[in-house]
Design an enzyme around this catalytic site. Structure first.
Site, PDB file in Angstrom:
ATOM      1  N   HIS A 108       3.635   8.535   4.010  1.00 33.24           N
ATOM      2  CA  HIS A 108       3.628   9.022   2.622  1.00 33.24           C
ATOM      3  C   HIS A 108       2.525  10.047   2.398  1.00 33.24           C
ATOM      4  O   HIS A 108       1.562  10.125   3.165  1.00 33.24           O
ATOM      5  CB  HIS A 108       3.409   7.856   1.650  1.00 33.24           C
ATOM      6  CG  HIS A 108       4.644   7.032   1.403  1.00 33.24           C
ATOM      7  ND1 HIS A 108       5.057   6.049   2.273  1.00 33.24           N
ATOM      8  CD2 HIS A 108       5.555   7.062   0.395  1.00 33.24           C
ATOM      9  CE1 HIS A 108       6.169   5.500   1.799  1.00 33.24           C
ATOM     10  NE2 HIS A 108       6.494   6.092   0.672  1.00 33.24           N
ATOM     11  N   LYS A 150      -0.961   8.271  -2.490  1.00 34.60           N
ATOM     12  CA  LYS A 150      -0.383   6.935  -2.693  1.00 34.60           C
ATOM     13  C   LYS A 150      -1.475   5.859  -2.688  1.00 34.60           C
ATOM     14  O   LYS A 150      -2.304   5.824  -1.782  1.00 34.60           O
ATOM     15  CB  LYS A 150       0.653   6.649  -1.599  1.00 34.60           C
ATOM     16  CG  LYS A 150       1.391   5.348  -1.808  1.00 34.60           C
ATOM     17  CD  LYS A 150       2.668   5.288  -0.993  1.00 34.60           C
ATOM     18  CE  LYS A 150       3.360   3.939  -1.159  1.00 34.60           C
ATOM     19  NZ  LYS A 150       3.675   3.620  -2.569  1.00 34.60           N
TER      20      LYS A 150
HETATM   21  N1  LIG Z   1      10.760   2.892  -6.506  1.00 38.83           N
HETATM   22  C1  LIG Z   1      10.825   4.149  -6.079  1.00 38.83           C
HETATM   23  O1  LIG Z   1      11.887   4.652  -5.679  1.00 38.83           O
HETATM   24  C2  LIG Z   1       9.588   4.966  -6.110  1.00 38.83           C
HETATM   25  C3  LIG Z   1       8.417   4.379  -6.451  1.00 38.83           C
HETATM   26  N2  LIG Z   1       7.282   5.117  -6.544  1.00 38.83           N
HETATM   27  C4  LIG Z   1       6.105   4.400  -7.022  1.00 38.83           C
HETATM   28  O2  LIG Z   1       5.893   4.746  -8.393  1.00 38.83           O
HETATM   29  C5  LIG Z   1       4.508   4.691  -8.698  1.00 38.83           C
HETATM   30  C6  LIG Z   1       4.092   6.023  -9.306  1.00 38.83           C
HETATM   31  O3  LIG Z   1       4.251   7.033  -8.353  1.00 38.83           O
HETATM   32  P1  LIG Z   1       3.932   8.580  -8.687  1.00 38.83           P
HETATM   33  O4  LIG Z   1       4.724   9.046  -9.834  1.00 38.83           O
HETATM   34  O5  LIG Z   1       4.024   9.273  -7.392  1.00 38.83           O
HETATM   35  O6  LIG Z   1       2.390   8.462  -9.120  1.00 38.83           O
HETATM   36  P2  LIG Z   1       1.546   9.461 -10.014  1.00 38.83           P
HETATM   37  O7  LIG Z   1       0.102   9.113  -9.791  1.00 38.83           O
HETATM   38  O8  LIG Z   1       1.974  10.859  -9.799  1.00 38.83           O
HETATM   39  O9  LIG Z   1       1.945   9.069 -11.516  1.00 38.83           O
HETATM   40  C7  LIG Z   1       1.529   7.913 -12.170  1.00 38.83           C
HETATM   41  C8  LIG Z   1       1.156   8.303 -13.592  1.00 38.83           C
HETATM   42  O10 LIG Z   1       0.932   7.113 -14.336  1.00 38.83           O
HETATM   43  C9  LIG Z   1      -0.323   7.221 -15.002  1.00 38.83           C
HETATM   44  N3  LIG Z   1      -0.850   5.879 -15.237  1.00 38.83           N
HETATM   45  C10 LIG Z   1      -1.695   5.147 -14.469  1.00 38.83           C
HETATM   46  N4  LIG Z   1      -1.918   3.955 -15.043  1.00 38.83           N
HETATM   47  C11 LIG Z   1      -1.172   3.933 -16.184  1.00 38.83           C
HETATM   48  C12 LIG Z   1      -0.981   2.971 -17.205  1.00 38.83           C
HETATM   49  N5  LIG Z   1      -1.618   1.792 -17.213  1.00 38.83           N
HETATM   50  N6  LIG Z   1      -0.162   3.284 -18.235  1.00 38.83           N
HETATM   51  C13 LIG Z   1       0.473   4.486 -18.302  1.00 38.83           C
HETATM   52  N7  LIG Z   1       0.305   5.455 -17.355  1.00 38.83           N
HETATM   53  C14 LIG Z   1      -0.506   5.162 -16.307  1.00 38.83           C
HETATM   54  C15 LIG Z   1      -1.156   8.057 -14.090  1.00 38.83           C
HETATM   55  O11 LIG Z   1      -2.276   8.608 -14.753  1.00 38.83           O
HETATM   56  P3  LIG Z   1      -3.608   8.915 -13.841  1.00 38.83           P
HETATM   57  O12 LIG Z   1      -3.205   9.992 -12.905  1.00 38.83           O
HETATM   58  O13 LIG Z   1      -4.638   9.333 -14.842  1.00 38.83           O
HETATM   59  O14 LIG Z   1      -3.925   7.610 -13.162  1.00 38.83           O
HETATM   60  C16 LIG Z   1      -0.146   9.108 -13.652  1.00 38.83           C
HETATM   61  O15 LIG Z   1      -0.042  10.160 -14.584  1.00 38.83           O
HETATM   62  C17 LIG Z   1       3.808   4.316  -7.392  1.00 38.83           C
HETATM   63  O16 LIG Z   1       3.613   2.927  -7.349  1.00 38.83           O
HETATM   64  C18 LIG Z   1       4.816   4.723  -6.330  1.00 38.83           C
HETATM   65  O17 LIG Z   1       4.678   3.980  -5.151  1.00 38.83           O
HETATM   66  C19 LIG Z   1       7.261   6.439  -6.265  1.00 38.83           C
HETATM   67  C20 LIG Z   1       8.399   7.071  -5.866  1.00 38.83           C
HETATM   68  C21 LIG Z   1       9.673   6.394  -5.763  1.00 38.83           C
HETATM   69  O1  LIG Z   2       4.516   6.371  -3.605  1.00 36.61           O
HETATM   70  C1  LIG Z   2       5.594   6.926  -3.278  1.00 36.61           C
HETATM   71  O2  LIG Z   2       5.734   8.162  -3.205  1.00 36.61           O
HETATM   72  C2  LIG Z   2       6.739   6.064  -2.984  1.00 36.61           C
HETATM   73  N1  LIG Z   2       6.630   4.788  -3.228  1.00 36.61           N
HETATM   74  C3  LIG Z   2       7.634   3.809  -3.036  1.00 36.61           C
HETATM   75  C4  LIG Z   2       7.173   2.791  -2.004  1.00 36.61           C
HETATM   76  O3  LIG Z   2       6.002   2.377  -2.034  1.00 36.61           O
HETATM   77  O4  LIG Z   2       7.984   2.376  -1.191  1.00 36.61           O
HETATM   78  C5  LIG Z   2       8.988   4.402  -2.759  1.00 36.61           C
HETATM   79  C6  LIG Z   2       8.960   5.625  -1.915  1.00 36.61           C
HETATM   80  O5  LIG Z   2       8.581   5.272  -0.635  1.00 36.61           O
HETATM   81  C7  LIG Z   2       8.000   6.656  -2.503  1.00 36.61           C
END
Ligand SMILES: NC(=O)C1=CN([C@@H]2O[C@H](COP(=O)(O)OP(=O)(O)OC[C@H]3O[C@@H](n4cnc5c(N)ncnc54)[C@H](OP(=O)(O)O)[C@@H]3O)[C@@H](O)[C@H]2O)C=CC1
Ligand SMILES: O=C(O)C1=N[C@H](C(=O)O)C[C@H](O)C1
Length: 278
Positions: free
Chosen positions: A167, A171
């Site tokens: 990743h 992350k």
């Molecule tokens: N299930 C799936 O298919 C996927 C899952 N994911 C998961 O999704 C999550 C987010 O990923 P991603 O978008 O890349 O991360 P990012 O860091 O780009 O986005 C997360 C956002 O949420 C904000 N945030 C943090 N804490 C809070 C809170 N308590 N309330 C509201 N907003 C908050 C962050 O602010 P700040 O930057 O200030 O902390 C940031 O703007 C991760 O756990 C990732 O592993 C990602 C891709 C696919």
């Molecule tokens: O953090 C990410 O980017 C992603 N998080 C999810 C995970 O922890 O499996 C899904 C995907 O891999 C992208």
């Protein structure tokens, strides 16, 4: 235009990489309307969620860091379709977010990874008692579901398997939620993998990765330039069988996210994994 079948959605983590993609997808879905956008990042406060997501038009939904008032507002609106909260925030925040949403009768569609087994169990109890659907989906891409199905098939014939997940280096959690789920699906096949061939010594701690259930090892790579990638490598005498999934754009998750938003109203308890709603 909204009508009786329009699903009200709030997006938590709206300013993040996934949150912005979800807002774009919702704005293009004729059966959904964005009712709230939450993000704790100070730089996003007050900005229009649509403009922040890169849309050419404003959605007239400002980003706020206050989840509970938005949950209260959406829960109090008269609408025929039950509201949904999509959460892509942070492993440290997701548990409380989901509890709050369920307490307000709002159905959570959760992509955020990093929930512990105990937290998942607690949320399942909470959703059951509230008789509310809650979807926790470690990976919304169809490619990963297919990879996992192929891995389950292969696991019947191979006794040796290791998982490598790769990743981007923003992350927070390791191993990835996808790798943990993949290992669990294989462990649930009812056999122990990787019977030891020699006595191994790790000369540097962690060299052999982490040990999930039933002897399955997971290795985590974090580098700029990567998005999300996973290999499941099976080995046997004289052969290697490698399954690999590569993400090149986060739009790959959106069909799964929209499906989850549409299906969650049919559920009355916690469901884990995209494969359960396909
Ligand atoms: N299930 C799936 O298919 C996927 C899952 N994911 C998961 O999704 C999550 C987010 O990923 P991603 O978008 O890349 O991360 P990012 O860091 O780009 O986005 C997360 C956002 O949420 C904000 N945030 C943090 N804490 C809070 C809170 N308590 N309330 C509201 N907003 C908050 C962050 O602010 P700040 O930057 O200030 O902390 C940031 O703007 C991760 O756990 C990732 O592993 C990602 C891709 C696919
Ligand atoms: O953090 C990410 O980017 C992603 N998080 C999810 C995970 O922890 O499996 C899904 C995907 O891999 C992208």
């Amino acid at each position: 235009m909204t009508n009786q079948s329009t699903i009200p959605v709030i997006v938590n983590g709206a300013g993040g990489k996934m949150g912005r993609e979800v807002i774009k997808a919702i704005s293009q879905a004729s059966d959904m309307i964005l009712m709230g956008a939450i993000d704790t990042s100070p730089e996003h406060q007050g900005k229009d969620a649509g403009e922040l997501a890169g849309l050419n038009i404003a959605l007239e939904v400002p980003i706020t860091n206050q989840l509970e008032p938005i949950l209260g507002y959406v829960a109090g609106e008269r609408q025929l379709q039950p509201p949904v909260m999509v959460d892509f925030t942070h492993p440290d925040a997701v548990y409380d977010n989901v509890r709050s949403a369920i307490a307000y009768g709002i159905r959570p569609v959760v992509g955020t990874t990093g929930l512990s087994p105990q937290q998942l169990e607690n949320l399942a109890d909470f959703a059951q008692k509230a008789s509310t659907g809650c979807l926790i989906i470690p990976n919304f891409s169809i490619g990963i579901v297919l990879l996992q199905q192929a891995a389950i098939t292969a696991s019947q014939y191979f006794d040796h398997v290791e998982i490598i997940e790769l990743h981007h280096n923003q992350k927070a959690d390791a191993p990835s939620g996808t790798a943990i789920q993949t290992a669990q699906l294989l462990a649930d096949m009812g056999k122990t993998f990787n019977p030891p061939q020699v006595t191994e010594t790790e000369k540097i701690a962690g060299a052999r990765g982490c040990l999930a259930d039933e002897g399955i090892r997971i290795h985590s790579v974090r580098l700029p330039g990567l998005i999300a990638h996973q290999e499941v490598i099976f080995g046997a005498a004289g052969q290697i069988y490698t399954l690999r999934h590569d993400t090149s754009d986060r739009s790959c998750y959106m069909p799964g996210v929209l499906l989850a938003i549409r299906k969650i109203n049919q559920l009355k308890s916690l469901v884990y994994g995209l494969e359960k709603i396909l």
